[in-house]
Design a protein around this motif. Sequence first.
Motif, PDB file in Angstrom:
ATOM      1  N   GLN A 134     -18.891 -25.408  63.793  1.00 56.47           N
ATOM      2  CA  GLN A 134     -19.111 -23.995  63.499  1.00 56.47           C
ATOM      3  C   GLN A 134     -18.776 -23.763  62.033  1.00 56.47           C
ATOM      4  O   GLN A 134     -17.649 -23.994  61.604  1.00 56.47           O
ATOM      5  CB  GLN A 134     -18.203 -23.126  64.372  1.00 56.47           C
ATOM      6  N   LEU A 135     -19.768 -23.333  61.270  1.00 59.92           N
ATOM      7  CA  LEU A 135     -19.540 -22.996  59.866  1.00 59.92           C
ATOM      8  C   LEU A 135     -19.031 -21.567  59.839  1.00 59.92           C
ATOM      9  O   LEU A 135     -19.751 -20.621  60.154  1.00 59.92           O
ATOM     10  CB  LEU A 135     -20.828 -23.142  59.060  1.00 59.92           C
ATOM     11  N   ALA A 141     -24.568 -23.890  54.141  1.00 56.03           N
ATOM     12  CA  ALA A 141     -25.081 -24.274  55.455  1.00 56.03           C
ATOM     13  C   ALA A 141     -26.113 -25.389  55.340  1.00 56.03           C
ATOM     14  O   ALA A 141     -26.124 -26.329  56.147  1.00 56.03           O
ATOM     15  CB  ALA A 141     -25.672 -23.063  56.171  1.00 56.03           C
ATOM     16  N   ILE A 154     -24.136 -28.547  54.627  1.00 56.36           N
ATOM     17  CA  ILE A 154     -23.426 -28.973  55.836  1.00 56.36           C
ATOM     18  C   ILE A 154     -24.411 -29.575  56.833  1.00 56.36           C
ATOM     19  O   ILE A 154     -24.160 -30.634  57.413  1.00 56.36           O
ATOM     20  CB  ILE A 154     -22.663 -27.791  56.474  1.00 56.36           C
ATOM     21  N   LYS A 155     -25.540 -28.923  57.019  1.00 54.41           N
ATOM     22  CA  LYS A 155     -26.535 -29.421  57.967  1.00 54.41           C
ATOM     23  C   LYS A 155     -27.004 -30.820  57.571  1.00 54.41           C
ATOM     24  O   LYS A 155     -27.157 -31.699  58.428  1.00 54.41           O
ATOM     25  CB  LYS A 155     -27.715 -28.450  58.049  1.00 54.41           C
ATOM     26  N   LEU A 185     -24.194 -33.417  58.453  1.00 51.64           N
ATOM     27  CA  LEU A 185     -23.718 -33.565  59.838  1.00 51.64           C
ATOM     28  C   LEU A 185     -24.008 -34.954  60.387  1.00 51.64           C
ATOM     29  O   LEU A 185     -25.108 -35.472  60.215  1.00 51.64           O
ATOM     30  CB  LEU A 185     -24.390 -32.550  60.757  1.00 51.64           C
ATOM     31  N   LEU A 203     -25.071 -27.609  64.728  1.00 50.13           N
ATOM     32  CA  LEU A 203     -24.523 -26.622  63.793  1.00 50.13           C
ATOM     33  C   LEU A 203     -24.647 -25.210  64.346  1.00 50.13           C
ATOM     34  O   LEU A 203     -25.729 -24.768  64.722  1.00 50.13           O
ATOM     35  CB  LEU A 203     -25.258 -26.711  62.456  1.00 50.13           C
ATOM     36  N   ALA A 250     -30.366 -23.435  62.197  1.00 43.73           N
ATOM     37  CA  ALA A 250     -29.159 -23.933  62.868  1.00 43.73           C
ATOM     38  C   ALA A 250     -29.408 -23.946  64.368  1.00 43.73           C
ATOM     39  O   ALA A 250     -30.374 -23.362  64.867  1.00 43.73           O
ATOM     40  CB  ALA A 250     -27.964 -23.036  62.532  1.00 43.73           C
TER      41      ALA A 250
END
Length: 189
Positions: free
Chosen positions: A20-21, A35, A38-39, A42, A48, A62
Amino acid sequence: MTPRPLAEHVSRLSGVDFLQLREKDLPGGELYKLALDIKAALPSGTRLLINDRVDVALAVNADGVHLGESSLPPDTARRLLGPDKIVGVSVHSLAAAREAERAGADYILFGHVFPTASKKGIPPRGLTALGEVAAGVGIPTIALGGINAENAALCLAAGARGVAVMSAVMSPSDPAVAVAGLKKALTRR
Protein backbone atom coordinates in the motif's frame (compact mmCIF):
# COMPACT_ATOMS: atom_id res chain seq x y z
CA MET A 1 24.29 5.13 6.55
CA THR A 2 22.38 6.82 3.72
CA PRO A 3 18.66 6.00 3.57
CA ARG A 4 17.76 3.80 0.61
CA PRO A 5 15.29 5.32 -1.88
CA LEU A 6 11.79 3.91 -1.41
CA ALA A 7 11.62 2.19 -4.82
CA GLU A 8 14.91 0.40 -4.15
CA HIS A 9 13.66 -0.73 -0.73
CA VAL A 10 10.38 -1.92 -2.26
CA SER A 11 12.26 -3.96 -4.86
CA ARG A 12 13.67 -6.03 -1.98
CA LEU A 13 10.27 -6.97 -0.53
CA SER A 14 9.92 -10.27 -2.37
CA GLY A 15 7.14 -12.36 -0.88
CA VAL A 16 4.88 -9.43 0.02
CA ASP A 17 1.37 -9.97 -1.36
CA PHE A 18 0.29 -6.32 -1.37
CA LEU A 19 2.06 -3.01 -1.00
CA GLN A 20 0.00 0.00 0.00
CA LEU A 21 1.53 3.29 -1.11
CA ARG A 22 0.55 5.60 1.71
CA GLU A 23 2.05 9.05 1.20
CA LYS A 24 -0.76 11.28 2.44
CA ASP A 25 1.16 14.54 2.21
CA LEU A 26 2.33 14.31 -1.40
CA PRO A 27 0.56 16.40 -4.02
CA GLY A 28 -1.12 14.40 -6.79
CA GLY A 29 1.64 14.86 -9.38
CA GLU A 30 4.39 13.75 -7.02
CA LEU A 31 2.34 10.81 -5.78
CA TYR A 32 1.69 9.77 -9.37
CA LYS A 33 5.43 9.78 -10.19
CA LEU A 34 6.26 7.89 -7.00
CA ALA A 35 3.52 5.34 -7.71
CA LEU A 36 4.97 4.72 -11.18
CA ASP A 37 8.43 4.21 -9.68
CA ILE A 38 7.06 1.89 -6.98
CA LYS A 39 5.01 -0.09 -9.49
CA ALA A 40 8.08 -0.62 -11.68
CA ALA A 41 10.10 -1.75 -8.65
CA LEU A 42 7.56 -4.19 -7.18
CA PRO A 43 8.69 -7.79 -6.96
CA SER A 44 6.78 -10.21 -9.16
CA GLY A 45 3.46 -11.18 -7.59
CA THR A 46 3.16 -8.12 -5.36
CA ARG A 47 0.04 -6.05 -6.00
CA LEU A 48 -0.07 -2.26 -5.58
CA LEU A 49 -2.78 -0.45 -3.64
CA ILE A 50 -2.88 3.34 -3.50
CA ASN A 51 -4.00 4.91 -0.24
CA ASP A 52 -7.13 7.04 -0.62
CA ARG A 53 -6.36 8.43 -4.11
CA VAL A 54 -8.65 6.77 -6.64
CA ASP A 55 -7.41 9.19 -9.32
CA VAL A 56 -3.80 8.12 -8.84
CA ALA A 57 -4.78 4.44 -8.69
CA LEU A 58 -6.51 4.85 -12.04
CA ALA A 59 -3.67 6.86 -13.56
CA VAL A 60 -1.03 4.20 -12.76
CA ASN A 61 -3.36 1.21 -13.24
CA ALA A 62 -2.80 0.07 -9.67
CA ASP A 63 -4.50 -3.08 -8.43
CA GLY A 64 -6.79 -1.04 -6.21
CA VAL A 65 -7.17 1.46 -3.40
CA HIS A 66 -7.19 1.44 0.34
CA LEU A 67 -9.64 3.87 1.92
CA GLY A 68 -9.94 5.39 5.38
CA GLU A 69 -13.22 5.66 7.27
CA SER A 70 -13.52 9.29 6.13
CA SER A 71 -12.54 8.65 2.48
CA LEU A 72 -14.81 8.13 -0.48
CA PRO A 73 -17.39 5.42 0.22
CA PRO A 74 -16.26 1.99 -1.02
CA ASP A 75 -19.17 1.71 -3.46
CA THR A 76 -18.19 5.03 -5.05
CA ALA A 77 -14.56 3.95 -5.36
CA ARG A 78 -15.74 0.66 -6.90
CA ARG A 79 -17.90 2.50 -9.42
CA LEU A 80 -14.92 4.63 -10.46
CA LEU A 81 -12.36 1.81 -10.48
CA GLY A 82 -14.48 -0.95 -11.95
CA PRO A 83 -15.32 -4.44 -10.72
CA ASP A 84 -11.85 -5.97 -11.12
CA LYS A 85 -9.98 -3.63 -8.77
CA ILE A 86 -9.50 -4.14 -5.04
CA VAL A 87 -11.16 -1.82 -2.53
CA GLY A 88 -10.10 -2.04 1.10
CA VAL A 89 -11.16 0.06 4.07
CA SER A 90 -9.51 0.84 7.43
CA VAL A 91 -11.88 0.35 10.34
CA HIS A 92 -11.70 0.64 14.10
CA SER A 93 -14.95 -1.01 15.17
CA LEU A 94 -17.33 -3.80 14.26
CA ALA A 95 -19.98 -1.28 13.20
CA ALA A 96 -17.54 0.38 10.77
CA ALA A 97 -16.45 -3.05 9.48
CA ARG A 98 -20.05 -4.03 8.77
CA GLU A 99 -20.69 -0.71 7.04
CA ALA A 100 -17.58 -1.15 4.85
CA GLU A 101 -18.74 -4.65 3.92
CA ARG A 102 -22.26 -3.41 3.06
CA ALA A 103 -20.73 -0.68 0.90
CA GLY A 104 -18.75 -3.20 -1.14
CA ALA A 105 -15.27 -3.38 0.41
CA ASP A 106 -13.25 -6.45 -0.55
CA TYR A 107 -11.43 -6.49 2.79
CA ILE A 108 -11.07 -4.47 5.97
CA LEU A 109 -7.94 -3.44 7.80
CA PHE A 110 -8.46 -3.44 11.56
CA GLY A 111 -6.17 -1.95 14.15
CA HIS A 112 -4.17 -1.11 15.90
CA VAL A 113 -3.98 -4.51 17.52
CA PHE A 114 -0.74 -4.17 19.52
CA PRO A 115 1.11 -1.13 20.89
CA THR A 116 2.90 0.73 18.12
CA ALA A 117 5.18 3.75 17.94
CA SER A 118 2.91 5.32 15.31
CA LYS A 119 0.00 5.46 17.80
CA LYS A 120 1.78 6.51 21.00
CA GLY A 121 -0.59 7.11 23.88
CA ILE A 122 -3.52 5.38 22.17
CA PRO A 123 -4.34 2.00 23.73
CA PRO A 124 -4.33 -0.90 21.28
CA ARG A 125 -7.64 -2.55 20.46
CA GLY A 126 -6.23 -6.01 21.10
CA LEU A 127 -6.79 -9.55 19.90
CA THR A 128 -10.27 -9.90 21.40
CA ALA A 129 -11.58 -6.92 19.42
CA LEU A 130 -9.82 -8.24 16.32
CA GLY A 131 -11.58 -11.57 16.76
CA GLU A 132 -14.98 -9.93 17.22
CA VAL A 133 -14.57 -7.88 14.05
CA ALA A 134 -13.27 -10.83 12.02
CA ALA A 135 -16.20 -13.01 13.16
CA GLY A 136 -18.70 -10.22 12.51
CA VAL A 137 -18.07 -9.77 8.79
CA GLY A 138 -17.94 -12.04 5.77
CA ILE A 139 -14.96 -10.39 4.08
CA PRO A 140 -11.31 -10.82 5.05
CA THR A 141 -10.08 -8.91 8.08
CA ILE A 142 -6.44 -7.87 7.98
CA ALA A 143 -4.77 -7.02 11.30
CA LEU A 144 -2.55 -3.94 11.64
CA GLY A 145 -0.53 -2.27 14.33
CA GLY A 146 2.57 -3.39 16.18
CA ILE A 147 2.68 -6.67 14.28
CA ASN A 148 5.95 -8.55 13.85
CA ALA A 149 7.19 -12.11 13.37
CA GLU A 150 6.68 -12.83 17.09
CA ASN A 151 2.99 -11.92 17.27
CA ALA A 152 1.65 -12.24 13.70
CA ALA A 153 0.35 -15.79 14.19
CA LEU A 154 -1.71 -14.59 17.18
CA CYS A 155 -3.66 -12.37 14.77
CA LEU A 156 -4.47 -15.33 12.54
CA ALA A 157 -5.49 -17.37 15.57
CA ALA A 158 -7.88 -14.56 16.54
CA GLY A 159 -9.56 -14.73 13.13
CA ALA A 160 -7.61 -12.36 10.87
CA ARG A 161 -6.98 -13.60 7.34
CA GLY A 162 -3.69 -11.73 7.12
CA VAL A 163 -1.53 -9.01 8.60
CA ALA A 164 -0.30 -5.63 7.45
CA VAL A 165 3.02 -4.30 8.64
CA MET A 166 5.16 -1.27 8.07
CA SER A 167 8.11 -0.99 10.42
CA ALA A 168 8.56 -4.78 10.55
CA VAL A 169 9.68 -4.77 6.90
CA MET A 170 10.58 -1.14 6.23
CA SER A 171 12.98 -0.59 9.14
CA PRO A 172 15.36 -3.58 8.85
CA SER A 173 18.47 -3.15 6.71
CA ASP A 174 17.57 -6.36 4.86
CA PRO A 175 13.84 -6.25 4.11
CA ALA A 176 13.92 -9.60 2.28
CA VAL A 177 15.04 -11.36 5.47
CA ALA A 178 12.33 -9.55 7.46
CA VAL A 179 9.62 -10.57 4.97
CA ALA A 180 10.84 -14.19 4.99
CA GLY A 181 10.74 -14.23 8.80
CA LEU A 182 7.24 -12.86 8.87
CA LYS A 183 6.01 -15.31 6.22
CA LYS A 184 7.58 -18.21 8.13
CA ALA A 185 5.84 -17.12 11.33
CA LEU A 186 2.49 -16.95 9.52
CA THR A 187 2.83 -20.30 7.75
CA ARG A 188 3.98 -22.10 10.91
CA ARG A 189 0.52 -21.56 12.33
